[in-house]
Design a protein around this motif. Structure first.
Motif, short mmCIF file in Angstrom:
data_model
loop_
_atom_site.label_atom_id
_atom_site.label_comp_id
_atom_site.label_asym_id
_atom_site.label_seq_id
_atom_site.Cartn_x
_atom_site.Cartn_y
_atom_site.Cartn_z
N GLN A 1 0.83 -1.21 0.00
CA GLN A 1 0.00 0.00 0.00
C GLN A 1 0.87 1.26 0.00
N VAL A 2 1.89 1.26 0.86
CA VAL A 2 2.80 2.41 0.93
C VAL A 2 3.52 2.58 -0.40
N VAL A 3 3.97 1.45 -0.97
CA VAL A 3 4.67 1.47 -2.26
C VAL A 3 3.78 2.07 -3.34
N ASN A 4 2.52 1.63 -3.36
CA ASN A 4 1.59 2.11 -4.39
C ASN A 4 1.34 3.61 -4.26
N VAL A 5 1.11 4.08 -3.03
CA VAL A 5 0.86 5.51 -2.82
C VAL A 5 2.08 6.32 -3.24
N ALA A 6 3.29 5.87 -2.82
CA ALA A 6 4.51 6.60 -3.15
C ALA A 6 4.76 6.58 -4.65
N PHE A 7 4.58 5.41 -5.27
CA PHE A 7 4.90 5.27 -6.69
C PHE A 7 3.89 6.02 -7.57
N TYR A 8 2.61 5.69 -7.42
CA TYR A 8 1.61 6.30 -8.30
C TYR A 8 1.36 7.76 -7.94
N GLY A 9 1.39 8.08 -6.64
CA GLY A 9 1.25 9.47 -6.22
C GLY A 9 2.40 10.31 -6.76
N VAL B 1 9.93 27.66 -10.59
CA VAL B 1 10.74 26.94 -9.61
C VAL B 1 9.87 25.97 -8.82
N LEU B 2 8.65 26.42 -8.48
CA LEU B 2 7.74 25.58 -7.71
C LEU B 2 7.41 24.29 -8.46
N LEU B 3 7.13 24.43 -9.75
CA LEU B 3 6.81 23.25 -10.56
C LEU B 3 8.02 22.33 -10.69
N ALA B 4 9.21 22.94 -10.84
CA ALA B 4 10.43 22.14 -10.94
C ALA B 4 10.64 21.35 -9.65
N VAL B 5 10.42 22.01 -8.51
CA VAL B 5 10.57 21.34 -7.22
C VAL B 5 9.54 20.21 -7.10
N LEU B 6 8.31 20.49 -7.53
CA LEU B 6 7.25 19.47 -7.51
C LEU B 6 7.64 18.26 -8.35
N ALA B 7 8.17 18.53 -9.54
CA ALA B 7 8.58 17.45 -10.44
C ALA B 7 9.66 16.59 -9.80
N VAL B 8 10.63 17.26 -9.16
CA VAL B 8 11.72 16.52 -8.50
C VAL B 8 11.16 15.69 -7.34
N MET C 1 4.20 13.85 -13.45
CA MET C 1 3.61 14.07 -14.77
C MET C 1 2.86 15.41 -14.84
N LEU C 2 2.12 15.69 -13.78
CA LEU C 2 1.35 16.95 -13.72
C LEU C 2 2.28 18.15 -13.75
N ALA C 3 3.36 18.07 -12.98
CA ALA C 3 4.32 19.18 -12.92
C ALA C 3 5.01 19.35 -14.27
N LEU C 4 5.38 18.21 -14.91
CA LEU C 4 6.03 18.28 -16.22
C LEU C 4 5.09 18.87 -17.26
N LEU C 5 3.82 18.47 -17.19
CA LEU C 5 2.82 18.98 -18.13
C LEU C 5 2.65 20.49 -17.97
N LEU C 6 2.55 20.94 -16.71
CA LEU C 6 2.38 22.36 -16.44
C LEU C 6 3.63 23.14 -16.84
N LEU C 7 4.82 22.53 -16.62
CA LEU C 7 6.08 23.16 -17.05
C LEU C 7 6.11 23.30 -18.56
N TYR C 8 5.56 22.29 -19.24
CA TYR C 8 5.58 22.25 -20.70
C TYR C 8 4.68 23.34 -21.28
N VAL C 9 3.51 23.53 -20.67
CA VAL C 9 2.57 24.50 -21.23
C VAL C 9 2.84 25.93 -20.76
#
Ligand code: ZN
Length: 100
Positions: free
Chosen positions: A18-26, A46-53, A32-40
């Motif tokens: 359960q922990v693995v799934n939350v960490a991995f998929y979350g 900086v906030l989005l870059a930190v989120l992506a990392v 993905m969301l941060a990369l998408l927002l960075l892309y558009v």
């Protein structure tokens, strides 16, 4: 016992999964969301870059956790499905056949 006070040693493989799934998929979702927002977005945020990392680290941590902790408590066999995170824990260990 509070969930955040639990030790890895006290958790069974279903709880670890359960922990693995939350960490991995979350983490994957945040990445993905941060990369998408960075892309558009027009400029680098900086906030989005930190989120992506952070998402990437969480995602990677989930895989690492699965590799190190998702094991049969009897024989130590990895419960990963050919290097992938399993969707569920099998009822019996694929190596020693003991119930998990
Ligand atoms: Zn086993």
């Amino acid at each position: 016992m509070k969930p955040w006070k639990m030790k890895w040693e006290d958790m069974d493989c279903k709880q670890i999964l359960q922990v693995v799934n939350v960490a991995f998929y979350g983490g994957f979702l945040v990445l993905m969301l941060a990369l998408l927002l960075l892309y558009v977005s027009e400029e680098i945020s900086v906030l989005l870059a930190v989120l992506a990392v952070l998402g990437g680290v969480s995602c990677f941590g989930g895989v690492l956790l699965a590799y190190t902790r998702l094991r049969c408590p009897f024989c130590g066999a990895s419960l990963m499905l050919g290097g992938r995170i399993p969707t569920h824990i099998p009822n019996f260990c694929p190596e020693c056949g003991k119930p998990l």
